[in-house]
Design a protein around this motif. Structure first.
Motif, PDB file in Angstrom:
ATOM      1  N   GLN A   1      -3.869  -2.869  -4.634  1.00 55.95           N
ATOM      2  CA  GLN A   1      -4.637  -4.085  -4.887  1.00 55.95           C
ATOM      3  C   GLN A   1      -4.936  -4.244  -6.381  1.00 55.95           C
ATOM      4  O   GLN A   1      -5.279  -3.278  -7.067  1.00 55.95           O
ATOM      5  CB  GLN A   1      -5.950  -4.066  -4.101  1.00 55.95           C
ATOM      6  CG  GLN A   1      -5.767  -4.267  -2.607  1.00 55.95           C
ATOM      7  CD  GLN A   1      -7.090  -4.289  -1.869  1.00 55.95           C
ATOM      8  OE1 GLN A   1      -7.676  -3.234  -1.622  1.00 55.95           O
ATOM      9  NE2 GLN A   1      -7.565  -5.476  -1.518  1.00 55.95           N
TER      10      GLN A   1
ATOM     11  N   TRP B   1     -11.101  -1.279  -0.225  1.00 56.04           N
ATOM     12  CA  TRP B   1     -10.041  -1.312  -1.224  1.00 56.04           C
ATOM     13  C   TRP B   1      -8.925  -0.351  -0.853  1.00 56.04           C
ATOM     14  O   TRP B   1      -9.177   0.749  -0.370  1.00 56.04           O
ATOM     15  CB  TRP B   1     -10.593  -0.971  -2.608  1.00 56.04           C
ATOM     16  CG  TRP B   1     -11.688  -1.915  -3.007  1.00 56.04           C
ATOM     17  CD1 TRP B   1     -13.026  -1.699  -2.925  1.00 56.04           C
ATOM     18  CD2 TRP B   1     -11.524  -3.240  -3.519  1.00 56.04           C
ATOM     19  NE1 TRP B   1     -13.713  -2.804  -3.353  1.00 56.04           N
ATOM     20  CE2 TRP B   1     -12.817  -3.773  -3.728  1.00 56.04           C
ATOM     21  CE3 TRP B   1     -10.412  -4.032  -3.835  1.00 56.04           C
ATOM     22  CZ2 TRP B   1     -13.031  -5.043  -4.227  1.00 56.04           C
ATOM     23  CZ3 TRP B   1     -10.624  -5.306  -4.337  1.00 56.04           C
ATOM     24  CH2 TRP B   1     -11.915  -5.802  -4.535  1.00 56.04           C
ATOM     25  N   LYS B   2      -7.676  -0.790  -1.100  1.00 55.63           N
ATOM     26  CA  LYS B   2      -6.491  -0.012  -0.748  1.00 55.63           C
ATOM     27  C   LYS B   2      -5.583   0.131  -1.958  1.00 55.63           C
ATOM     28  O   LYS B   2      -5.583  -0.720  -2.858  1.00 55.63           O
ATOM     29  CB  LYS B   2      -5.709  -0.718   0.373  1.00 55.63           C
ATOM     30  CG  LYS B   2      -6.521  -1.048   1.610  1.00 55.63           C
ATOM     31  CD  LYS B   2      -6.961   0.190   2.360  1.00 55.63           C
ATOM     32  CE  LYS B   2      -7.709  -0.184   3.646  1.00 55.63           C
ATOM     33  NZ  LYS B   2      -8.251   1.016   4.331  1.00 55.63           N
TER      34      LYS B   2
ATOM     35  N   THR C   1      -8.011   6.058  -3.289  1.00 57.52           N
ATOM     36  CA  THR C   1      -9.426   5.907  -2.979  1.00 57.52           C
ATOM     37  C   THR C   1      -9.932   7.202  -2.372  1.00 57.52           C
ATOM     38  O   THR C   1      -9.197   7.918  -1.689  1.00 57.52           O
ATOM     39  CB  THR C   1      -9.686   4.751  -2.007  1.00 57.52           C
ATOM     40  OG1 THR C   1      -8.922   4.966  -0.815  1.00 57.52           O
ATOM     41  CG2 THR C   1      -9.313   3.413  -2.628  1.00 57.52           C
TER      42      THR C   1
ATOM     43  N   ALA D   1       0.559   4.466  -2.504  1.00 50.85           N
ATOM     44  CA  ALA D   1       0.107   5.711  -1.888  1.00 50.85           C
ATOM     45  C   ALA D   1       1.140   6.815  -2.066  1.00 50.85           C
ATOM     46  O   ALA D   1       0.805   8.007  -2.088  1.00 50.85           O
ATOM     47  CB  ALA D   1      -0.182   5.482  -0.404  1.00 50.85           C
TER      48      ALA D   1
ATOM     49  N   THR E   1     -13.393   1.841   2.320  1.00 47.89           N
ATOM     50  CA  THR E   1     -12.699   1.048   3.347  1.00 47.89           C
ATOM     51  C   THR E   1     -12.252  -0.323   2.855  1.00 47.89           C
ATOM     52  O   THR E   1     -11.299  -0.893   3.377  1.00 47.89           O
ATOM     53  CB  THR E   1     -13.610   0.846   4.566  1.00 47.89           C
ATOM     54  OG1 THR E   1     -14.821   0.176   4.154  1.00 47.89           O
ATOM     55  CG2 THR E   1     -13.975   2.182   5.204  1.00 47.89           C
TER      56      THR E   1
ATOM     57  N   GLU F   1       0.821  -1.206   0.000  1.00 51.21           N
ATOM     58  CA  GLU F   1       0.000   0.000   0.000  1.00 51.21           C
ATOM     59  C   GLU F   1       0.856   1.258   0.000  1.00 51.21           C
ATOM     60  O   GLU F   1       0.556   2.224  -0.708  1.00 51.21           O
ATOM     61  CB  GLU F   1      -0.928  -0.011   1.208  1.00 51.21           C
ATOM     62  CG  GLU F   1      -1.848   1.188   1.277  1.00 51.21           C
ATOM     63  CD  GLU F   1      -2.785   1.147   2.477  1.00 51.21           C
ATOM     64  OE1 GLU F   1      -3.447   2.172   2.736  1.00 51.21           O
ATOM     65  OE2 GLU F   1      -2.854   0.096   3.143  1.00 51.21           O
TER      66      GLU F   1
END
Length: 446
Positions: free
Chosen positions: A139, A135-136, A128, A19, A133, A15
């Motif tokens: 993925q 899905w991050k 997102t 991000a 909540t 993640e």
């Protein structure tokens, strides 16, 4: 965009990596332009050329709304709604975008002088929006194309009945034929790990549509032993219906338009096949003003020859005007004609005596609700239903890909590489793939 592609190709799915990636200001996307809506006026449908209306543009990255996700798209696919969009039939999609834009502040983003098209994708979550909540970033996902607002009670039992139901990439903007796409997070589903990016992108719309139309209680509710007439059985939609009929213990009677397409159906396991080109059916006379019931009867006789004297329980309809009269005629007494499209024309004509006096039913079906789309994807994820990808194009060849679909010069589904630099990437379950490879490659080898 290179950093995003490199991160995906590295195999890192943490993640934090995604991000931390910088989102570019613009991305490449396949579009139609509002100022070109009239470019094909006066031309026959078959003469309209998607290569003239589909453009590859750099467009701004939109702001994410609550409940949405920004996806790095590795591959997408061509559907017939892309063809409709590109030839501005039956209406321009800019009307959809204008109406959607009037519904809310966030919907205003969709009302633009260009429309980013495409209703399929396989890729990786980058960002997102507020409230997401499940899905991050990082993925791997595919997306179904149902977009609803979920504010109306009418859609709570079946999301396809939501008054604000739309098809993403057709009735909304920011579709999947692009390097980036915006979807509602509830459109996302896990990418099947045994498939490449382009394979995983190809089933979404047609697999879900076939599932509701043929299997769901909202469609024909096919059961063990049913005989199912499938028009265009080797095509993008019909190829999934054929697989579902075979897997569900039904008997498909596959209607195709060439010996090559007949062989594909045999390769899938179908035994009862009608080659329209060999039989020479002419359901309409030369003036296209009246149908010939003798041709319906001839088709019915051919079906009974193949089935040992039985009419079909279900007709899987999608060509529309050209075939609908025949479809109503050949269904058994008490049988079902289930229709989801009208690729040969929307004004259907049939002899109501054969419907009303024989207690037949016509059922309408359109895409799939959330649950049906998820169940259809699970069939692919478990290796029970396989992609029908026959050919993959680059983004700058999308016009030709859409033309192939428009002219029915394709088999199964046609894929498009977006961020993926080449075909064959994205497999994470190699052992499962190896066991299923003959089925996965079936349409490529046709």
């Amino acid at each position: 965009m290179k950093d995003i592609r490199d991160a995906i190709l590295s195999g890192d799915r943490s993640e934090g990596t995604y991000a931390g990636l910088t989102i570019p200001d613009t991305y490449r996307a396949v579009t139609v332009h509002k100022d070109e809506v009239g470019m094909f006026e006066g031309m026959a449908t078959k003469e309209k050329d998607p290569r003239k209306s589909l453009h590859l543009d750099d467009v701004p990255v939109p702001e994410l709304a609550p409940g949405e996700a920004l996806i790095a798209v590795m591959a997408s696919a061509i559907n017939y709604n892309t063809v409709w969009t590109s030839i501005f039939e039956p209406v321009s999609t800019f009307g959809f975008l204008e109406r959607y834009g009037r519904t809310s502040e966030f919907a205003k983003r969709h009302d633009l002088p260009y429309h980013v098209v495409g209703s399929d994708l396989a890729g990786v979550v980058l960002r997102t929006g507020p409230g997401v909540t499940k899905w991050k970033p990082g993925q791997e996902v595919v997306a179904h194309c149902l977009s609803v607002e979920l504010e109306d009670a009418e859609g709570h039992n079946d999301t396809m009945l939501d008054p604000q139901q739309r098809i993403w990439g057709f009735e909304t903007n920011f579709g999947g034929l692009a390097e980036l796409a915006i979807v509602k997070s509830n459109q996302l589903m896990p990418k099947p790990g045994h498939l490449t990016w382009e394979e995983a992108a190809s089933p979404g719309l047609v697999n879900s549509t076939a599932y509701r139309q043929l299997i769901s209680k909202n469609g024909a509710a096919m059961k063990l032993g049913d005989r199912v007439l499938i028009w265009g059985a080797s095509g993008g939609l019909g190829s999934y219906a054929t697989q579902m009929a075979l897997s569900g213990g039904a008997t498909p009677i596959c209607v195709v338009s060439s010996p090559e397409k007949a062989q594909i159906c045999r390769d899938m396991g179908a035994e009862l096949i009608i080659d329209r080109s060999a039989e020479g059916y002419r359901f309409w006379n030369d003036e296209n003003t009246a149908q010939d019931p003798r041709e319906w009867q001839r088709l019915g006789k051919k079906i009974r020859e193949l089935t040992g004297g039985h009419d079909v329980d279900i007709v899987f309809e999608h060509p529309g005007r050209e075939t609908f009269g025949a479809s109503v005629y050949v269904a058994r007494k008490g049988g079902t004609i289930v229709t989801c499209a009208s690729t040969s024309g929307y004004m259907h004509e049939y002899d109501n005596r054969y419907l009303w006096m024989n207690l037949k039913r016509i059922i309408s079906s359109h895409f799939a609700n959330y649950r049906e789309a998820w169940e259809a994807n699970e069939l692919v994820n478990r290796g029970l239903i396989h992609p029908t990808l026959s050919k993959t194009y680059s983004m700058d060849e999308v016009g030709q890909a859409a033309l192939d679909v428009h002219r029915n010069a394709h088999q199964g589904k046609v894929g498009v590489l977006t961020l993926a630099p080449e075909a064959g990437l994205g497999v994470t379950k190699a052992e499962m793939r190896a066991s299923l490879l003959p089925q996965i490659d079936r349409f490529r080898n046709a």
